[in-house]
Enzyme design. Structure first.
Site, PDB file in Angstrom:
ATOM      1  CD  GLN A 116       7.060  -5.146  -6.266  1.00  0.00           C
ATOM      2  OE1 GLN A 116       6.837  -6.021  -5.417  1.00  0.00           O
ATOM      3  NE2 GLN A 116       8.027  -5.256  -7.149  1.00  0.00           N
ATOM      4  CG  ASP A 151      -2.663   1.062   0.720  1.00  0.00           C
ATOM      5  OD1 ASP A 151      -2.222   1.090   1.893  1.00  0.00           O
ATOM      6  OD2 ASP A 151      -2.190   0.318  -0.155  1.00  0.00           O
ATOM      7  CB  ILE A 152      -3.786   0.923   5.663  1.00  0.00           C
ATOM      8  CG1 ILE A 152      -4.169   1.186   7.097  1.00  0.00           C
ATOM      9  CG2 ILE A 152      -2.303   0.659   5.503  1.00  0.00           C
ATOM     10  CD1 ILE A 152      -3.957  -0.022   7.991  1.00  0.00           C
ATOM     11  NE  ARG A 153       1.863   1.665   1.681  1.00  0.00           N
ATOM     12  CZ  ARG A 153       2.972   1.496   0.987  1.00  0.00           C
ATOM     13  NH1 ARG A 153       3.976   2.331   1.104  1.00  0.00           N
ATOM     14  NH2 ARG A 153       3.092   0.455   0.178  1.00  0.00           N
ATOM     15  CG  ASP A 178      -7.392  -1.479   8.855  1.00  0.00           C
ATOM     16  OD1 ASP A 178      -7.195  -2.542   8.220  1.00  0.00           O
ATOM     17  OD2 ASP A 178      -7.046  -1.329  10.044  1.00  0.00           O
ATOM     18  CE1 TYR A 233       2.825 -13.072   1.408  1.00  0.00           C
ATOM     19  CE2 TYR A 233       4.393 -14.594   0.404  1.00  0.00           C
ATOM     20  CZ  TYR A 233       3.471 -13.565   0.282  1.00  0.00           C
ATOM     21  OH  TYR A 233       3.202 -13.042  -0.957  1.00  0.00           O
ATOM     22  CE  LYS A 293      -0.194 -14.097  -0.256  1.00  0.00           C
ATOM     23  NZ  LYS A 293      -1.232 -13.140  -0.624  1.00  0.00           N
TER      24      LYS A 293
END
Ligand code: NAD
Ligand code: SER
Length: 313
Positions: free
Chosen positions: A12, A34-36, A52, A142, A146
């Protein structure tokens, strides 16, 4: 000459920040990874590699080969998805950060940007105008990752002199790329459903207030904190960034001004408990004072742009 590495360019934030960095530093000086696969405009405008971030060896090779000077590390598993897979999410969120910090140390990189989140706060934190320094007892995978990450980036700054910069982003709202599995995603999904079907079933309750921010303001704040002179930064953990604070009910009413027949219903799921542990609105006066944080978008303006742009899509 700066050479930038973006990790997580297909997400995003990365899908927009990468293009903004290319405008500033030149297309060929911003290496997107990116991994994708990346969106077409990133693939067409400059270098992209599948990477990765857990592969420390390849990360180091890319940094050496491309003569990287700064890294924007955006890869993470967000709050909702992390609750579904706690251990793999902890592994990705923490090991990726250590890989980046260790390579920054080994290669003497100039600056690292790594985002934190309002998720660092927890149920014992004051919910209104949450201060920069306050009780922090996050109760999500998460949020714990953080908060740990904030302590580690400060540690690497203090021990090794690495210029780490960070913002506690609120929920980010944008129209280019779908949100990545967080608790604030409703504030993006609602626009798509309002335009496509005129209805939205919200996974948070109507009065759940959360801090949110429109993507152009988030990108400006990110670049501003990275560009700020080092002596201006009074902290090396992560800056509170407040954005705009609203509930699903308030946002739905704002959308109704443009789409009068829009209907919202509420069916809270597991993400309600996460949202209930986060602040309603936070105080970002330290960021304003240190490096001049400002915003352009309030709720009506952001809503107008979201509706116009999603309709155009
Ligand atoms: P996102 O999920 O949309 O994007 C993350 C990207 O990282 C994805 O494209 C994903 O493919 C990539 N990724 C995942 N694992 C990877 C790996 N092992 N190696 C390389 N890439 C990998 O997330 P986002 O919303 O763009 O968030 C970016 C950062 O900002 C994250 O650290 C997130 O915690 C933080 N943040 C986001 C928000 C928000 O509302 N979007 C709010 C607060 C903080
Ligand atoms: N938007 C993010 C999430 O909901 C906040 O960090 O996970």
């Amino acid at each position: 000459m700066e050479k930038i590495l973006v990790i997580g360019c297909s997400g995003q934030i990365g899908s927009e920040l990468t293009l903004e960095l290319r405008k500033m530093y030149g297309d060929s000086n911003v290496v997107a990874t990116d991994i994708r696969p990346a969106p077409a405009d990133i693939l067409e405008s400059g270098p992209f590699e599948i990477l990765d971030v857990l592969d420390a060896g390849k990360l180091q090779l890319v940094c050496e080969h491309e003569k990287i000077t700064q890294v924007y590390h955006l890869a993470a598993i967000l709050s909702g998805n992390a609750e579904k897979r706690p251990m793999p999410s902890w592994e990705i969120n923490m090991r990726s950060l250590f890989n980046v910090l260790e390579i920054a140390k080994a290669l003497k990189l100039k600056k690292i940007f790594w985002p934190s989140s309002i998720a660092v706060f927890g149920p014992t934190t004051p919910r209104m105008n949450t201060p920069q320094y306050t009780t922090m007892e996050p109760n999500t995978v998460y949020g714990i990752s953080k908060l740990a990450g904030e302590r580690w980036i400060e540690y690497y700054y203090q021990k090794y002199g690495i210029e780490t910069r960070s913002l506690r982003y609120p929920g980010l709202i944008s129209y280019k790329t779908e949100a990545g599995g967080g608790t604030t995603d409703y504030a993006v999904e609602i626009f798509y459903d309002a335009i496509k079907t005129g209805k939205y079933e919200c996974f948070l309750s109507s009065e759940t207030a959360l801090p949110m921010m429109f993507m152009p303001d988030a990108i400006k704040a990110t670049i501003d904190v990275m560009e700020a002179e080092s002596f201006k930064l009074s902290l090396r953990s992560s800056y509170n960034v407040a954005g705009i604070c609203f509930t699903p009910h308030t946002l739905a009413n704002e959308i109704k001004k443009q789409i009068p027949d829009f209907e919202i219903s509420y069916k809270p799921d597991f993400r309600q408990a996460i949202a209930d542990s986060w602040p309603d609105c936070i105080d970002d006066s330290v960021a304003q004072k240190d490096w001049g944080l400002t915003y352009e978008y309030d709720l009506p303006r952001m809503t107008q742009v979201m509706i116009d742009e999603i309709r155009r899509k």
